[in-house]
Design an enzyme around this catalytic site. Structure first.
Site, PDB file in Angstrom:
ATOM      1  N   ALA A  63      44.271  38.452  54.083  1.00 18.06           N
ATOM      2  CA  ALA A  63      44.234  37.564  55.242  1.00 18.06           C
ATOM      3  C   ALA A  63      45.441  36.626  55.265  1.00 18.06           C
ATOM      4  O   ALA A  63      46.115  36.405  54.259  1.00 18.06           O
ATOM      5  CB  ALA A  63      42.953  36.749  55.242  1.00 18.06           C
ATOM      6  N   GLY A 108      41.395  41.576  52.340  1.00 17.22           N
ATOM      7  CA  GLY A 108      41.040  42.322  53.538  1.00 17.22           C
ATOM      8  C   GLY A 108      41.697  43.693  53.600  1.00 17.22           C
ATOM      9  O   GLY A 108      41.149  44.622  54.195  1.00 17.22           O
ATOM     10  N   GLU A 111      39.471  45.843  51.688  1.00 20.59           N
ATOM     11  CA  GLU A 111      38.225  45.999  52.447  1.00 20.59           C
ATOM     12  C   GLU A 111      38.397  46.986  53.600  1.00 20.59           C
ATOM     13  O   GLU A 111      37.492  47.776  53.887  1.00 20.59           O
ATOM     14  CB  GLU A 111      37.766  44.639  52.963  1.00 20.59           C
ATOM     15  CG  GLU A 111      37.257  43.741  51.843  1.00 20.59           C
ATOM     16  CD  GLU A 111      36.843  42.366  52.326  1.00 20.59           C
ATOM     17  OE1 GLU A 111      35.660  42.025  52.173  1.00 20.59           O
ATOM     18  OE2 GLU A 111      37.702  41.634  52.866  1.00 20.59           O
ATOM     19  N   GLU A 131      39.664  37.132  46.336  1.00 22.35           N
ATOM     20  CA  GLU A 131      39.232  35.967  47.118  1.00 22.35           C
ATOM     21  C   GLU A 131      38.683  34.836  46.251  1.00 22.35           C
ATOM     22  O   GLU A 131      38.804  33.658  46.606  1.00 22.35           O
ATOM     23  CB  GLU A 131      38.177  36.393  48.153  1.00 22.35           C
ATOM     24  CG  GLU A 131      38.736  37.153  49.347  1.00 22.35           C
ATOM     25  CD  GLU A 131      38.835  38.652  49.101  1.00 22.35           C
ATOM     26  OE1 GLU A 131      39.046  39.395  50.079  1.00 22.35           O
ATOM     27  OE2 GLU A 131      38.688  39.092  47.935  1.00 22.35           O
TER      28      GLU A 131
END
Length: 258
Positions: A63, A108, A111, A131
């Site tokens: 992110a 992300g 992910e 994270e």
């Protein structure tokens, strides 16, 4: 006006390329562009397989931290819901999805790669969900999809330490399925192989596995029965069985859905 996601479709295979160098960071613009790409793929029956790609240097490094740092509770709730829903749309595409992972696939980025049915990584790729080092947790499917791949203990270890996983370890753990010198070419070749198969049977296999894994065995078997019965109404079933009876196995050529 440039877009952070490029979509190309040729010979039944779509390539979704993240194009926001240098790190393909996930911000609001990236989320919206991915959502648009997912909508296009969902609506196009001519697409039989999808490749997710971030370019030769980096898949996606996570992110946009500057944007996240400015968020409060209400901001992150809506933003994260939108990104999570966008990623889930890729996971639920009714066709095989292959991720070609180069460089970093972190946060992300990993992910998004986890939404694919298959992951092919470069030998020097690095994956991870770091994270926790920001005082937060993976919020776009990582806690769920990684656990289903590697089990509870290993998933907790990787997420609680936030450590980066080199490609060979990711292969050994089952996070990626194959290593390749050129992951994109390998993913594209595999996607074309899958795209040449019977679309509805492949869709049914994906649905049976993805939905059945969380059902009791009796529920999974019921889903399987329903799906195989439905395939007997498809042209692909007619084509496959007629070809087998006339020419033997492996000779069928499957066409586009009606």
């Amino acid at each position: 006006m440039t877009t952070p996601v490029q979509l190309e479709i040729a010979d039944r295979v779509a390539t979704v390329r993240l194009d926001a160098p240098p790190l393909n960071a996930f911000d609001t613009g990236m989320q919206r562009a991915l959502a648009d790409a997912a909508a296009t793929l969902e609506a196009d029956p001519g697409v039989h397989a999808v490749v997710l790609y971030g370019g030769p240097r980096c898949f996606a490094a996570g992110a946009d931290i500057k944007q996240l740092a400015a968020f409060g509770f209400e901001d992150i709730t809506g933003w994260n819901r939108a990104l999570q829903q966008t990623f889930t749309r890729f996971a639920e595409l009714p066709v095989p999805v292959v991720a070609a992972v180069t460089g970093y696939a972190l946060g992300g980025g990993m992910e998004l790669a986890l939404t694919a049915d298959f992951r092919i990584a470069a030998e020097d790729a690095v994956l991870g969900l770091p994270e926790v080092l920001l005082g937060i947790i993976p919020g776009s499917g990582g806690t769920q999809r990684l656990t289903r791949l590697v089990g509870r203990g290993k998933a907790k270890e990787l997420m609680m330490t936030g450590r980066r996983v080199p490609a060979q370890e990711a292969l050994d753990l089952g996070i990626v399925d194959r290593l390749a010198e050129d992951p994109y070419e390998a993913a594209l070749g595999f996607a074309h192989e899958l795209a040449a198969g019977p679309r509805f049977a492949i869709q049914a296999i994906k649905e049976a596995v993805d939905q059945g894994i969380d059902l009791p065995i009796a529920g999974g078997l019921a889903l399987e029965r329903s799906l195989i019965a439905g395939l007997f109404a498809t042209t692909d079933r007619d084509t496959g069985m007629a070809s087998f009876l006339q020419h033997g196995p492996g000779k069928a050529r499957f066409g586009d859905p009606a």
